[in-house]
Design an enzyme around this catalytic site. Structure first.
Site, PDB file in Angstrom:
ATOM      1  N   PRO A 294     -17.524 -13.744 -22.776  1.00  0.00           N
ATOM      2  CG  PRO A 294     -15.573 -12.792 -23.662  1.00  0.00           C
ATOM      3  CD  PRO A 294     -16.100 -13.541 -22.444  1.00  0.00           C
ATOM      4  CG  ASP A 295     -20.417 -14.215 -29.527  1.00  0.00           C
ATOM      5  OD1 ASP A 295     -20.275 -15.456 -29.566  1.00  0.00           O
ATOM      6  OD2 ASP A 295     -20.837 -13.543 -30.491  1.00  0.00           O
TER       7      ASP A 295
END
Length: 274
Positions: A56-57
Site C-alpha cells: 500500500p501507499d
C-alpha cells in the site's frame, strides 16, 4: 547532455503560467510509453511504485528501493526524472540532505520532499519542517550539478492544517531554498491562484481527484509552473485491470480485453530514441 546533467533542462521546464506535465511513471515501460507520447519529464510516484511491489501507499518503500527505482527510470528515457520521495526517508534534516545527495548520484534531476512523517502521517512542527528543507536545499546547492528541490506542504491534503498554514509553510520553504513548492489538493482552485501569486518560486499542482477536471489552460491562468499526476495514471491503469478482472471472474466476460492497444503501437512507443 540531458542524460548526464538533467538539472538545467528540468529547471528550464518550470515556467509559471506555462506549465509542463510531470508524467508520473511506475516502471521503465510506462516511462518509455509516456516519453514516446510526448512527455517532457518523468516523475516517480511513491504510491504507484509501492503498488508495483505489492504494497500500500505511505512509507512502505525504503530509500534504497526508491533510489534504485528512480535510477531505472533515468535509464529508461533521455528525459529528466524527478523522484517522489515522501518525507525524504527520515525525520532528521540530515536524512533529507543525504537523500538529496544520493538522488544526485542516482542521476535524478530533482526530488520532492513532504512535511509529514511516517508511520503517524502527521506534519512535522513548522520550525522542524523548515529546517528539513533548509538542509535538503543546502545539499542540492552543494551538488556537482543542478538539482531541483520541490518542498511539499501536505497537511491540507490529509486534513492536518488549513490553507493559511500551507501558504505559511510554502513561503518558508522557498525562503529556506526550495526551488518549487507544492500543496496537493487544496480546497479550491482559488487557493492555487493565491499560492502562485505569493510564491517567489515555481508552484506545482496535482491533477488528481477533482483537480483532474481542470484543464491545463486554467492551471496556466492560475500561474502554475508544473502539473504532476501523482498516482492518478497508475490508478486509472489499475481501474482497467479491476474492471476487466471482475467481468472475467464474475461473469466469464472477456470483452474488456478487446480494448487494448495493438502490440505494434506499443512496440513503436517503447522505441524511444536515445
Amino acid at each position: 547532455m540531458t542524460r548526464h546533467d538533467p538539472g538545467p533542462a528540468f529547471r528550464a521546464l518550470h515556467r509559471p503560467g506555462n506549465p509542463f506535465i510531470l508524467a508520473n511513471a511506475w516502471d521503465a515501460g510506462s516511462a518509455r510509453l509516456l516519453a514516446g507520447l510526448g512527455a517532457e519529464a518523468i516523475g516517480t510516484s511513491s504510491a504507484a511504485h509501492a503498488f508495483t511491489l505489492g504494497r500500500p501507499d505511505g512509507g512502505t518503500v525504503t530509500r534504497d528501493e526508491a533510489l534504485a527505482h528512480g535510477a531505472d527510470l533515468v535509464a529508461a528515457t533521455p528525459l529528466p526524472v524527478s523522484g517522489d520521495f515522501e518525507n525524504g526517508f527520515g525525520d532528521a534534516p540530515e536524512d533529507c540532505a543525504e537523500t538529496v545527495r544520493l538522488s544526485v548520484e542516482a542521476g535524478l534531476a530533482g526530488i520532492s520532499i513532504e512535511d509529514t512523517g511516517f508511520p503517524a502521517k502527521a506534519p512535522y512542527p513548522f520550525a522542524e519542517a523548515v529546517e528539513r528543507i533548509r538542509a535538503a536545499a543546502a545539499a542540492a546547492r552543494a551538488a556537482p550539478r543542478d538539482f531541483v528541490l520541490c518542498a511539499r506542504a501536505d497537511g491540507v491534503m490529509i486534513g492536518a492544517y488549513d490553507m493559511e498554514e500551507a501558504l505559511r509553510r510554502c513561503l518558508a520553504y522557498a525562503e529556506a531554498g526550495a526551488d518549487c513548492v507544492y500543496t496537493p489538493l487544496p480546497p479550491d482552485m482559488s487557493d492555487i491562484v493565491r499560492l502562485c501569486a505569493a510564491s517567489p518560486v515555481p508552484v506545482n499542482a496535482l491533477a488528481a481527484g477533482p483537480y483532474a477536471n481542470i484543464p491545463r489552460a486554467d492551471y496556466a491562468s492560475a500561474g502554475v509552473a508544473r502539473i504532476s499526476l501523482g498516482s492518478a495514471l497508475a490508478r486509472v491503469t489499475h481501474r482497467v485491470i479491476h474492471d476487466a478482472a471482475q467481468a472475467m471472474f464474475d461473469q466469464g466476460d472477456f470483452t474488456p480485453l478487446t480494448h487494448g492497444i495493438g502490440g505494434g503501437r506499443i512496440d513503436r512507443l517503447l522505441a524511444v530514441p536515445e
